[in-house]
Motif scaffolding. Sequence first.
Motif, PDB file in Angstrom:
ATOM      1  N   GLN A 180       0.837  -1.192   0.000  1.00 29.63           N
ATOM      2  CA  GLN A 180       0.000   0.000   0.000  1.00 29.63           C
ATOM      3  C   GLN A 180       0.878   1.250   0.000  1.00 29.63           C
ATOM      4  O   GLN A 180       1.984   1.248   0.524  1.00 29.63           O
ATOM      5  CB  GLN A 180      -0.908   0.021   1.237  1.00 29.63           C
ATOM      6  CG  GLN A 180      -1.986  -1.038   1.239  1.00 29.63           C
ATOM      7  CD  GLN A 180      -3.079  -0.743   0.230  1.00 29.63           C
ATOM      8  OE1 GLN A 180      -3.405   0.414  -0.027  1.00 29.63           O
ATOM      9  NE2 GLN A 180      -3.638  -1.804  -0.361  1.00 29.63           N
ATOM     10  N   PHE A 187       1.562   4.854   1.379  1.00 31.78           N
ATOM     11  CA  PHE A 187       1.288   5.679   2.548  1.00 31.78           C
ATOM     12  C   PHE A 187       1.851   7.082   2.313  1.00 31.78           C
ATOM     13  O   PHE A 187       3.013   7.225   1.920  1.00 31.78           O
ATOM     14  CB  PHE A 187       1.888   5.063   3.811  1.00 31.78           C
ATOM     15  CG  PHE A 187       1.199   3.809   4.249  1.00 31.78           C
ATOM     16  CD1 PHE A 187       0.168   3.859   5.173  1.00 31.78           C
ATOM     17  CD2 PHE A 187       1.557   2.579   3.704  1.00 31.78           C
ATOM     18  CE1 PHE A 187      -0.483   2.705   5.568  1.00 31.78           C
ATOM     19  CE2 PHE A 187       0.909   1.421   4.094  1.00 31.78           C
ATOM     20  CZ  PHE A 187      -0.119   1.480   5.034  1.00 31.78           C
ATOM     21  N   SER A 199       5.513  10.238  -0.288  1.00 31.24           N
ATOM     22  CA  SER A 199       4.802   8.965  -0.437  1.00 31.24           C
ATOM     23  C   SER A 199       5.792   7.818  -0.353  1.00 31.24           C
ATOM     24  O   SER A 199       6.928   7.926  -0.832  1.00 31.24           O
ATOM     25  CB  SER A 199       4.059   8.907  -1.777  1.00 31.24           C
ATOM     26  OG  SER A 199       3.042   9.877  -1.838  1.00 31.24           O
ATOM     27  N   ALA A 254       1.380  -3.895   4.200  1.00 35.25           N
ATOM     28  CA  ALA A 254       0.372  -3.463   5.160  1.00 35.25           C
ATOM     29  C   ALA A 254      -0.747  -4.492   5.266  1.00 35.25           C
ATOM     30  O   ALA A 254      -0.890  -5.389   4.426  1.00 35.25           O
ATOM     31  CB  ALA A 254      -0.205  -2.117   4.737  1.00 35.25           C
ATOM     32  N   ALA A 292       3.371   3.471   9.888  1.00 36.87           N
ATOM     33  CA  ALA A 292       2.443   4.502   9.398  1.00 36.87           C
ATOM     34  C   ALA A 292       1.069   3.904   9.125  1.00 36.87           C
ATOM     35  O   ALA A 292       0.941   2.733   8.761  1.00 36.87           O
ATOM     36  CB  ALA A 292       3.005   5.137   8.126  1.00 36.87           C
ATOM     37  N   GLN A 293       0.045   4.734   9.296  1.00 35.16           N
ATOM     38  CA  GLN A 293      -1.326   4.284   9.089  1.00 35.16           C
ATOM     39  C   GLN A 293      -2.096   5.319   8.283  1.00 35.16           C
ATOM     40  O   GLN A 293      -1.770   6.509   8.295  1.00 35.16           O
ATOM     41  CB  GLN A 293      -2.028   4.056  10.436  1.00 35.16           C
ATOM     42  CG  GLN A 293      -1.359   3.033  11.328  1.00 35.16           C
ATOM     43  CD  GLN A 293      -2.121   2.807  12.626  1.00 35.16           C
ATOM     44  OE1 GLN A 293      -3.337   2.916  12.664  1.00 35.16           O
ATOM     45  NE2 GLN A 293      -1.388   2.486  13.692  1.00 35.16           N
ATOM     46  N   ASN A 294      -3.089   4.816   7.550  1.00 32.82           N
ATOM     47  CA  ASN A 294      -4.048   5.715   6.925  1.00 32.82           C
ATOM     48  C   ASN A 294      -5.444   5.300   7.354  1.00 32.82           C
ATOM     49  O   ASN A 294      -5.595   4.566   8.344  1.00 32.82           O
ATOM     50  CB  ASN A 294      -3.894   5.727   5.392  1.00 32.82           C
ATOM     51  CG  ASN A 294      -4.055   4.349   4.764  1.00 32.82           C
ATOM     52  OD1 ASN A 294      -4.746   3.473   5.318  1.00 32.82           O
ATOM     53  ND2 ASN A 294      -3.433   4.132   3.614  1.00 32.82           N
ATOM     54  N   TYR A 337      -5.595   1.176   6.312  1.00 32.51           N
ATOM     55  CA  TYR A 337      -4.481   0.226   6.408  1.00 32.51           C
ATOM     56  C   TYR A 337      -3.445   0.705   7.415  1.00 32.51           C
ATOM     57  O   TYR A 337      -3.351   1.899   7.730  1.00 32.51           O
ATOM     58  CB  TYR A 337      -3.810   0.047   5.042  1.00 32.51           C
ATOM     59  CG  TYR A 337      -4.611  -0.785   4.068  1.00 32.51           C
ATOM     60  CD1 TYR A 337      -4.391  -2.156   3.941  1.00 32.51           C
ATOM     61  CD2 TYR A 337      -5.599  -0.196   3.269  1.00 32.51           C
ATOM     62  CE1 TYR A 337      -5.129  -2.921   3.044  1.00 32.51           C
ATOM     63  CE2 TYR A 337      -6.345  -0.952   2.382  1.00 32.51           C
ATOM     64  CZ  TYR A 337      -6.104  -2.325   2.274  1.00 32.51           C
ATOM     65  OH  TYR A 337      -6.845  -3.086   1.401  1.00 32.51           O
ATOM     66  N   THR A 385       0.852   0.013   8.274  1.00 32.40           N
ATOM     67  CA  THR A 385       2.124  -0.585   7.866  1.00 32.40           C
ATOM     68  C   THR A 385       2.570  -1.632   8.892  1.00 32.40           C
ATOM     69  O   THR A 385       2.505  -1.399  10.102  1.00 32.40           O
ATOM     70  CB  THR A 385       3.205   0.495   7.752  1.00 32.40           C
ATOM     71  OG1 THR A 385       2.792   1.475   6.811  1.00 32.40           O
ATOM     72  CG2 THR A 385       4.530  -0.094   7.306  1.00 32.40           C
TER      73      THR A 385
END
Length: 378
Positions: free
Chosen positions: A56, A58, A303, A308, A345-347, A350, A352
């Motif tokens: 993914q 991020f 980016s 993830a 890291a997260q969104n 998802y 990481t």
Amino acid sequence: MKHIYILAFSLALVACGNSEKNKESVVEEAVNSNDIEITQSQFTSENMQLGTLEEQVFNEEIKTSGMIDVPPHNKASVSAFMGGYITKTPLLIGDKVRKGQLLVTLENPEFVEIQQQYLEVSEQLNYLKSEYNRQKTLFDEKITSEKNYLKAEGTYKSSLAQYNGLRKKLSMMNISAASVEQGKITSTVNLYATIDGFVTKVNVSNGTYVSPADVILEIVDTNHIHLELSVFEKDILKVNKGQKIRFKIPEASNETFEAEVHLVGTTIDEINRSVKVHAHIINEEQTNFIVGMFVEAHIITNSATSFALPKEAILELEDSFYALIIAKKENNTFHFKKIKLDLGAQNENYATILNADALKNKDILIKGGFILLNEGGE
């Protein structure tokens, strides 16, 4: 028959009790053991789903806000060069206008006076020019005095300046000087559109008196709309031309649109310590934005692609995070193993997985794991 009903009800209670005990045992096993067993029927009834690690993207983002706007040359405020009374205003807010189209008509006796002055000066100018040329010739031939020559020159040039000034004033009032010289004097003045666009404000009606300081109406050309964002001082050094932007119009739609940083301001607003960022909207012709709309935006400053898992696949147990991978399947029973996760890291959807090697090429429970926790809390 009464005894049959009592027996059936008792059996139902026993069955429910066994079901709850099975659920509790699964949850207890999930918390206390690295090995968890889930039957095929449980897997199916709870709509569980298997998956694998995914790659993914991020983004590092700066959250900001602003508005839909247009460049200054795409806006026009219509005012009168001289005050007057509105006698004609055919337009409404939202009307489309073309450059040169009639907007409003004003009337004022002063318009007549200016044309009379111009006509008088125009008629005198030919005589004064002739007299100036005659005096110049006489002076050159030593027939007349320098005083008479300079007087004729001053009178002529003064009238010429007055003539040119009045002619320019008539031009600014949209009155034809040639028509005035033919004796056609009017008491009205027309104001015309200076750009193509749409009427966004109308501040007058018939009979209204307007002065030169009053804005009669406004026109906005929406052929090129853009974002005008405010970025706080602490974040501005991360913003550069060409960076992508994702934005929404929260009051009008949940849809996400895209833009790109075009210009970054070079001065800081002393009140809120922010810098203006100008962004061009991608595919703006496919949108129907209105100037002045409030936007919430995220400027993507960096980016990175990482392995993830969906957040739904990550279980939180006693302040730690885990994923369940299949160790084996036999006799219609899934044998899952807990793997402790290191999250990065997260969104929105998802997270990481920093220790991704432990999960590569593994079948992972990506849906239904939270049901175990929910059941344990009931």
